[in-house]
Motif scaffolding. Sequence first.
Motif, mmCIF file in Angstrom:
data_model
loop_
_atom_site.group_PDB
_atom_site.id
_atom_site.type_symbol
_atom_site.label_atom_id
_atom_site.label_comp_id
_atom_site.label_asym_id
_atom_site.label_seq_id
_atom_site.Cartn_x
_atom_site.Cartn_y
_atom_site.Cartn_z
ATOM 1 N N GLU A 71 18.782 18.062 42.274
ATOM 2 C CA GLU A 71 18.281 17.485 40.700
ATOM 3 C C GLU A 71 18.933 16.177 41.005
ATOM 4 O O GLU A 71 19.382 15.873 41.711
ATOM 5 N N THR A 126 20.526 15.199 37.817
ATOM 6 C CA THR A 126 21.598 15.161 36.091
ATOM 7 C C THR A 126 22.777 14.278 37.097
ATOM 8 O O THR A 126 23.580 13.602 36.568
ATOM 9 N N GLU A 154 14.629 26.321 49.296
ATOM 10 C CA GLU A 154 14.721 28.292 48.704
ATOM 11 C C GLU A 154 13.800 28.772 49.408
ATOM 12 O O GLU A 154 12.246 28.387 49.945
ATOM 13 N N ARG A 171 23.007 29.735 32.372
ATOM 14 C CA ARG A 171 22.539 28.588 34.049
ATOM 15 C C ARG A 171 23.247 28.328 34.822
ATOM 16 O O ARG A 171 24.364 29.202 35.457
ATOM 17 N N TYR A 174 27.532 22.726 33.209
ATOM 18 C CA TYR A 174 26.921 22.477 31.928
ATOM 19 C C TYR A 174 27.944 23.453 30.062
ATOM 20 O O TYR A 174 29.442 23.645 31.180
#
Length: 418
Positions: free
Chosen positions: A80, A82, A113, A255, A260
């Motif tokens: 990802e 971020t 995955e 999440r 977060y």
Amino acid sequence: MLKALRGTKDILPTDVGIWQRIECSARNVFARYGYTEIRTPVIEEAALFIRSIGNSTDIVQKEMYVFSDRGGRQIALRPEATASIARSYVENFLGEKAPLTKLFYIGPMFRSERPQKGRQRQFHQLGIEAIGSDNPFLDVEVILLAVKFLEDLDIKDFNLKINSLGCQKDKFELIQKNKKALRPHLKLLCNECKKRYHKNVLRVFDCKNADCREVVRNIRPENSLCIDCAGHFETVKRGLEKIGVNYAVDLNIVRGLDYYTKTVFEITQEDLGSKDAISAGGRYNNLIQEMGGKYTPAIGFAFGIERLILAVKEDPSKLKPTLDIFMATTSDELYEDAILSMNSLRENGFSCDIDYGKRPLKAQMRMAEKLQVRFAIIFGEEEFRQDKVVVKDMKNRVQKKVKLKDLVKEIREARQGG
Ligand code: HAM
């Protein structure tokens, strides 16, 4: 024959139109909200993701591609963006340039995955990060931006679910409460979730196992927000209502990444089912500090492009990039003139091509059909003696002789005429 790896896909020229449409829309809509693009490397130190996403998350434990490079360093393909952006923000002192840094990104991410519809090992995200403010109206703006982007793509029937995890202290309490609520059902959970229960109980709520989903469906992971966080969440909800964004509060949205805090959200779309989100995001107020910067609250989201494509209703054939003109010749002698004319048309902004195989006219016209060009320009001996060529409008099925010197003007007018 060598094949593309499982879970990876070629994006072929016939499919690329929809990708360009989505990327173009993202660039336009994100720019309207003040976001500029950032491009970070695809490889990073594995430690970056272990620290930010969390050591006990599925992404880090099971899905991250990690390898040792020649210098023995542990490298990861980014799962990802971020974490990479938080690293870059601190490393490049981006916070010193403006109090609020608004960034967007588009690019490939990697997670090992089990591949299925809308889930790949190399997939693509486009997302935004707004770093430098804890203002709840920024949360509203970020969520609104996600909605406006979907509207720009004409994607309807989506559901926005929001929740608040609260600050670090609230999150700790949330974890304790959920441990208590899940304890009586521990036996029903999958083996993985039995471990998650001890290491990181919130991850039980993301488990895809049917038994676990049934257990958590009946458990409301009640949030326990302090006065500040509850006030923040109320303002976000009120702001969304005022601005006309439909949402539902869903306490199950916890999440799958550890960074977060406070507001979190997911967008699902009816065609894709409720399991796989088309977009997800939230606040990560402590991440920049964890990366070695000073306390800098932030919020962002990411869309999965493959999932967006499944949700876009537009006719893909309309999005296929096509050529304006195909040049055809009846003899080799006219080939040079056709090439010169093609160059001049290109200089004038038309996309043109010619048959480099020098096939007979019939075959050239078949190529023009296949390429779905708007015009075929035919260099024939008889017409050429009068400095003319035949312009065939492939859409309106009409053709006329045109003076070579008027070619650009004529084509421009014919195209404008529709
Ligand atoms: P995420 O929920 O892990 O969040 O991923 C965001 C989106 O990426 C998902 O909703 C989905 O559309 C897409 N996606 C994830 N995995 C796959 C896959 N294997 N195949 C296809 N699409 C996939 C994040 O990545 C956060 N960084 C989002 C964020 C940005 N939070 C704050 N800022």
